[in-house]
Design a protein around this motif. Structure first.
Motif, mmCIF file in Angstrom:
data_model
loop_
_atom_site.group_PDB
_atom_site.id
_atom_site.type_symbol
_atom_site.label_atom_id
_atom_site.label_comp_id
_atom_site.label_asym_id
_atom_site.label_seq_id
_atom_site.Cartn_x
_atom_site.Cartn_y
_atom_site.Cartn_z
ATOM 1 N N GLY A 52 0.807 -1.221 0.000
ATOM 2 C CA GLY A 52 0.000 0.000 0.000
ATOM 3 C C GLY A 52 0.840 1.270 0.000
ATOM 4 N N LEU A 53 2.000 1.230 -0.669
ATOM 5 C CA LEU A 53 2.875 2.413 -0.722
ATOM 6 C C LEU A 53 2.674 3.081 -2.083
ATOM 7 C CD1 LEU A 53 5.982 0.661 0.837
ATOM 8 C CD2 LEU A 53 4.548 2.396 1.935
ATOM 9 N N ASN A 54 2.294 4.362 -2.083
ATOM 10 C CA ASN A 54 1.970 4.961 -3.386
ATOM 11 C C ASN A 54 3.093 5.816 -3.976
ATOM 12 O OD1 ASN A 54 1.681 7.122 -1.746
ATOM 13 N ND2 ASN A 54 -0.569 7.113 -1.764
ATOM 14 N N THR A 55 4.250 5.801 -3.322
ATOM 15 C CA THR A 55 5.418 6.483 -3.906
ATOM 16 C C THR A 55 6.565 5.493 -4.026
ATOM 17 O OG1 THR A 55 4.763 8.569 -2.908
ATOM 18 C CG2 THR A 55 7.055 8.402 -3.611
ATOM 19 N N ILE A 56 7.190 5.493 -5.203
ATOM 20 C CA ILE A 56 8.368 4.644 -5.445
ATOM 21 C C ILE A 56 9.537 5.570 -5.760
ATOM 22 C CG2 ILE A 56 9.407 2.917 -6.983
ATOM 23 C CD1 ILE A 56 6.480 1.977 -7.586
ATOM 24 N N VAL A 57 10.611 5.402 -4.998
ATOM 25 C CA VAL A 57 11.820 6.192 -5.211
ATOM 26 C C VAL A 57 12.889 5.239 -5.736
ATOM 27 C CG1 VAL A 57 13.689 7.262 -3.884
ATOM 28 C CG2 VAL A 57 11.325 7.984 -3.519
ATOM 29 N N VAL A 58 13.578 5.611 -6.791
ATOM 30 C CA VAL A 58 14.626 4.741 -7.329
ATOM 31 C C VAL A 58 15.979 5.374 -7.020
ATOM 32 C CG1 VAL A 58 15.379 3.419 -9.353
ATOM 33 C CG2 VAL A 58 13.011 4.154 -9.172
ATOM 34 N N GLY A 59 16.943 4.561 -6.619
ATOM 35 C CA GLY A 59 18.268 5.087 -6.284
ATOM 36 C C GLY A 59 19.372 4.163 -6.746
ATOM 37 N N GLY A 60 20.607 4.694 -6.828
ATOM 38 C CA GLY A 60 21.765 3.889 -7.243
ATOM 39 C C GLY A 60 22.087 4.120 -8.707
ATOM 40 N N GLY A 61 23.286 3.706 -9.102
ATOM 41 C CA GLY A 61 23.784 3.974 -10.448
ATOM 42 C C GLY A 61 22.848 3.521 -11.558
ATOM 43 N N ASP A 113 27.400 7.407 -7.618
ATOM 44 C CA ASP A 113 27.933 7.829 -6.318
ATOM 45 C C ASP A 113 28.292 9.311 -6.284
ATOM 46 O OD1 ASP A 113 27.501 5.336 -5.405
ATOM 47 O OD2 ASP A 113 29.602 4.707 -5.440
ATOM 48 N N ASN A 114 27.852 9.969 -5.219
ATOM 49 C CA ASN A 114 28.123 11.398 -5.010
ATOM 50 C C ASN A 114 28.018 11.660 -3.525
ATOM 51 O OD1 ASN A 114 25.253 12.750 -4.367
ATOM 52 N ND2 ASN A 114 24.951 11.052 -5.772
#
Ligand code: KG4
Ligand code: ZN
Length: 349
Positions: free
Chosen positions: A266-275, A307-308
Motif C-alpha cells: 500500500g505504498l503509493n510512492t516509489i523512489v529509485v536510487g543507485g547507479g 555515487d556522489n
C-alpha cells in the motif's frame, strides 16, 4: 536547518558535498574510472591511494564552491559502510579529524541510505513512508522506507547485483568498464525484441516464484551463450540488439517486482536510487507501469544516481536535525544491513 559537509569514498569516486538540509550548496565528484579502466574493474588498493591523494583538494573545492568556511558548517559526515574498507577509511578518518579539529558533530552514513536520500535533493515534498528500488553496482533491493534511519528490506537479488550484471555483460562483449552507461547507449539503437532472454526467477520451496527477490546470474549466462553462438555464426556481433534485449529483460524484471511490492504494501510512492537508476530502459518501463495504478515514481537527476556526496550529506542532515550523531570511535565496515543503521548513532549532540 543544518549545513553538513559530507565525504564519500566507499568505492571509486572521491566526492565531497555541502548541503543545507535538502539544498545542495556544492558537490564535487572526482571519478577514478580512468585509473581502473586498464584493469577492467576496481582495484581496491589503487582506489584507497587515489582517495588519499584527492580528498583534501575536493574538500577545499567544496567549501570554495559553497562560499563557506568551517564556521558555516554544522556537522561533518562520511560514508562508513558498506564498501571497500580501505577506501571507506580514507573518508571516515578525514571526517573524524575535521570533526575533532573544528569541534563539530560527526555523522557516519550508510551508503545505501545515501542513495535513498538522492531523491530528497530534488523532491522537496518527499516524506516517508515510501518504497525504494535500490539498484547499484553492489546492491539490488526493495526497501520499505519507514522513517529516517528505519528501513526494512523486502526483496533483494540472490546473486549478482543488477549493476554488476550490466558490467559483466559489457565485459563479455568487450565494451569496457563501467558497462551500464555503454549498454544503455547501445540499447537505444537496438531492437529489444531481437533476442528473447530468460528473466531470472527465484523459486519458493512451497512452489511458485518469489514476488520481490530477483536473480541475474542466469540472464548473464544466457547472454554469454548467445554471444558465443552468434560469434560462430556471424562476423560482426549485433551488440546493439544484444544490449537492447538484455536491458529490456532487466527493466521488465525490476518493474514487475517493484510494482507488486508497492501495491502489496500500500505504498503509493516509489523512489529509485543507485547507479542503475540512470538507466533509460528502467526509467521508461517503471514510469509506464506505475501510471495505471497512480503510483508516483521518482528518479534522481543523473548526477545524483551514481555515487556522489550530496546524497550522503542530505541523509546526514536529516539525522543531525534529529540529534543523531556518531562517536569518534566509529569504524568502517565492509557490510552492514540497512535495517541496522541506527547502530551508527548515539542520539546525543
Ligand atoms: O551507485 P553506483 O555509482 O555505485 C555503487 O554504489 O555500486 O553504481 C554503479 C553501477 C555500475 O555497475 C554501472 O555500470 C551502473 O551503476 N550504471 C548503469 C548506468 N549508469 C551507471 N547501469 C545501467 N544504465 C546506466 N545508464
Ligand atoms: Zn553507490
Amino acid at each position: 536547518m543544518v549545513t553538513v559537509l559530507a565525504i564519500e569514498t566507499s568505492c571509486d569516486e572521491t566526492a565531497v558535498a555541502i548541503v543545507n538540509d535538502r539544498e545542495v550548496l556544492s558537490s564535487v565528484v572526482s571519478s577514478q574510472i580512468a585509473v581502473h579502466q586498464p584493469y577492467g574493474g576496481i582495484v581496491p588498493e589503487v582506489a584507497s591511494r587515489q582517495h588519499v591523494e584527492i580528498v583534501n583538494a575536493a574538500i577545499d573545492q567544496a567549501l570554495q564552491d559553497a562560499a563557506l568556511d568551517w564556521a558555516g558548517v554544522d556537522g561533518i559526515a562520511a560514508t562508513c559502510t558498506p564498501g571497500l574498507v580501505g577506501a571507506l577509511l580514507v573518508g571516515l578518518t578525514t571526517a573524524k579529524t575535521l570533526a575533532l579539529l573544528h569541534q563539530k558533530p560527526l555523522i557516519g552514513v550508510h551508503h545505501l541510505e545515501g542513495h535513498i536520500y538522492a531523491s530528497y535533493l530534488t523532491a522537496s515534498d518527499l516524506q516517508p513512508p515510501f518504497l525504494c528500488l535500490l539498484v547499484s553496482g553492489g546492491h539490488t533491493s526493495l526497501i520499505y522506507v519507514k522513517d529516517c534511519g528505519y528501513y526494512e528490506t523486502l526483496g533483494q537479488t540472490r546473486d549478482d547485483a543488477v549493476g554488476e550484471a550490466f558490467d559483466k555483460v559489457a565485459r563479455l562483449m568487450n565494451l569496457g568498464y563501467p558497462g551500464g552507461p555503454v549498454i544503455d547507449r547501445l540499447a537505444q539503437q537496438g531492437n529489444p525484441k531481437a533476442f528473447p532472454l530468460p528473466e531470472g526467477q527465484v523459486s519458493l520451496p512451497t512452489g511458485g516464484f518469489h514476488r520481490y527477490d530477483s536473480s541475474f546470474s542466469g540472464l548473464k549466462t544466457a547472454v554469454l551463450r548467445l554471444t558465443q553462438k552468434l560469434e560462430q555464426e556471424t562476423e560482426l556481433l549485433p551488440v546493439d540488439d544484444i544490449a537492447a534485449s538484455f536491458q529490456e529483460t532487466v527493466a521488465k524484471a525490476l518493474t514487475k517486482r517493484t510494482i507488486a511490492c508497492a501495491l502489496d504494501y500500500g505504498l503509493n510512492t516509489i523512489v529509485v536510487g543507485g547507479g542503475v537508476a540512470a538507466n533509460s530502459g528502467l526509467r521508461q518501463h517503471l514510469k509506464a507501469a506505475a501510471q495505471p495504478y497512480n503510483l508516483r515514481v521518482l528518479f534522481p537527476p543523473l548526477q545524483f544516481c551514481t555515487d556522489n556526496a550530496a546524497m550522503i550529506a542530505c541523509a546526514a542532515a536529516d539525522h543531525l536535525n534529529r540529534g543523531h550523531t556518531s562517536p569518534l570511535t566509529l569504524g568502517a565496515q565492509s557490510r552492514m544491513a540497512i535495517a541496522d543503521v541506527m547502530q551508527l548513532y548515539t542520539h546525543s549532540l
